[in-house]
Design an enzyme around this catalytic site. Structure first.
Site, PDB file in Angstrom:
ATOM      1  N   CYS A  26       0.817  -1.225   0.000  1.00 28.92           N
ATOM      2  CA  CYS A  26       0.000   0.000   0.000  1.00 28.92           C
ATOM      3  C   CYS A  26       0.848   1.271   0.000  1.00 28.92           C
ATOM      4  CB  CYS A  26      -0.943   0.007   1.188  1.00 28.92           C
ATOM      5  SG  CYS A  26      -1.888  -1.502   1.274  1.00 28.92           S
ATOM      6  N   HIS A  73      -3.436   6.590   2.975  1.00 24.25           N
ATOM      7  CA  HIS A  73      -3.875   5.282   2.479  1.00 24.25           C
ATOM      8  C   HIS A  73      -5.219   4.966   3.140  1.00 24.25           C
ATOM      9  CE1 HIS A  73      -4.205   1.209   1.422  1.00 24.25           C
ATOM     10  NE2 HIS A  73      -3.777   0.706   2.569  1.00 24.25           N
ATOM     11  N   ASN A 109     -10.196  -0.679   0.632  1.00 21.50           N
ATOM     12  CA  ASN A 109      -8.732  -0.618   0.562  1.00 21.50           C
ATOM     13  C   ASN A 109      -8.274  -1.186  -0.779  1.00 21.50           C
ATOM     14  OD1 ASN A 109      -5.995  -1.060   0.778  1.00 21.50           O
ATOM     15  ND2 ASN A 109      -6.079  -1.969   2.826  1.00 21.50           N
TER      16      ASN A 109
END
Ligand code: ACO
Length: 330
Positions: free
Chosen positions: A112, A257, A287
């Site tokens: 990520c 994020h 996500n």
């Protein structure tokens, strides 16, 4: 260090949208649990669109908005943990798809934090003169590695891509990256082991310190990742500010994020920043790993949340464990 200028941002998400209620049909969960624990309502999941297609679509959008032509791009960096091939790289496929005859093309895997690592690398190529303009794209089909029998992880992940076209710029600029491999075991999706027909039956066992996960599916120790994230996010923002010689209050917008709304809220609290300075689109996408920051960045620009002269901080954390921030001025 020379700064960067973002000339265009692009985004792409598969049209197939999956709601929290859809998950309650396949695992023991509910909209109430998912929304209250994560802030997620929906995610876009690929119906077969490959990762290169998501990446290419986001790159085309970014390139169009940048006003540059394909041949102006000297560097393509694709951040992904879900490429379509061991080889070739996604970046070479994107180069072909964009019709660029010659450029540097490479993939990075920092989970990520991949988009942040990609921007950092691109800024250095641009600063040293080896690239005039670069495309950095984060693209993921996390649905490839999601275990849809594990309610603790499957509800979290989505697919998508976000890209930006970069060139040299003026003003505040700093990056801060890090990794802590002692946490490698907390988020894992295993590759196929080496096996061949010549050596067979007496292969030694190697202990890599990582629990055996189910096939190639993602295993996540959510609590450990959570503990890491609420420290790593504020730390990376503060360190980038320190390197740039500014204070956190000088930042107009933080683009974190999108892993969990509670992680974002805790990071904001620790930084002493109000939530309206944190860009959040977790409800819509869940996500999407390396795509999450550029998807949120695209939305911030489209909604006119930033203007010339503003200082923006992109900040991420992810498997590895990795973390990092990019601070730049619009
Ligand atoms: N629906 C209903 N119940 C659930 C679900 C679900 N989807 N998932 C877990 N539960 C249950 C658990 O079984 C547990 O039940 P128990 O108390 O009977 O044992 C209970 O809910 C609480 O579980 P916790 O794990 O304590 O829930 P928590 O509040 O910690 O939230 C979560 C879990 C959302 C995973 C959180 O820990 C988190 O967000 N961690 C960080 C994850 C993350 O950021 N991952 C991405 C890393 S970035 C990358 O590289 C892709």
């Amino acid at each position: 260090m020379k700064g960067i200028k973002i000339l265009g941002i692009g985004a792409f998400a598969p049209s197939n949208v999956v709601s929290n209620d859809d998950f309650s049909k396949i695992v023991d969960t509910s909209d109430e649990w998912i929304y209250s624990r994560t802030g997620m309502k929906k995610r876009h999941l690929s119906k077969g669109e490959p990762t290169w297609f998501l990446a290419k679509s986001a790159c085309e959008d970014a390139l169009k908005k940048s006003g540059l032509k394909a041949e102006d791009i000297d560097l393509i960096i694709v951040a992904t943990i879900t490429p379509d091939y061991f080889t070739p790289s996604m970046a070479c496929i994107i180069q072909r798809e964009l019709g660029i005859e010659k450029c540097i093309a490479v993939d990075v895997n920092a989970a990520c934090s991949g988009f942040i690592y990609g921007i950092d690398m691109a800024s250095k190529y641009i600063a040293c003169g080896d690239a005039r303009n670069a495309i950095v794209v984060g693209a993921e089909n996390l649905s490839k590695i999601t275990d849809y029998t594990d309610r603790a992880s499957c509800v979290l992940f989505g697919d998508g891509a976000g890209a930006c076209v970069l060139t040299a710029g003026e003003g505040t600029f700093a990056t801060y990256l890090g990794a802590d491999g002692s946490g490698a075991k907390f988020m894992v999706a295993r590759q196929i082991p080496p096996r061949n027909m010549i050596i067979n039956g007496d292969e030694p066992e190697f202990d890599d310190g990582i629990p055996k996960s189910k096939e190639h599916y993602l295993f996540m120790d959510g609590k450990e990742v959570y503990k890491f994230a609420i420290k790593a996010l504020p730390h990376a923002v503060e360190m980038a500010c320190k390197k740039a010689g500014i204070s956190v209050e000088d930042i107009a917008l933080i683009i974190p994020h999108q892993a969990n709304i509670r992680i974002i809220e805790t990071a904001a609290q620790r930084l002493g920043v109000p939530m309206d300075k944190m860009q959040v689109n977790i409800e819509e996408y869940g996500n999407t790993s390396s795509a999450s920051i550029p998807l949120a960045l695209n939305e911030a620009y489209e909604k006119g949340k930033v203007k010339k002269g503003d200082k923006v901080c992109l900040v991420g954390f992810g498997a590895g464990l990795t973390y990092g921030a990019v601070l730049y001025e619009i």
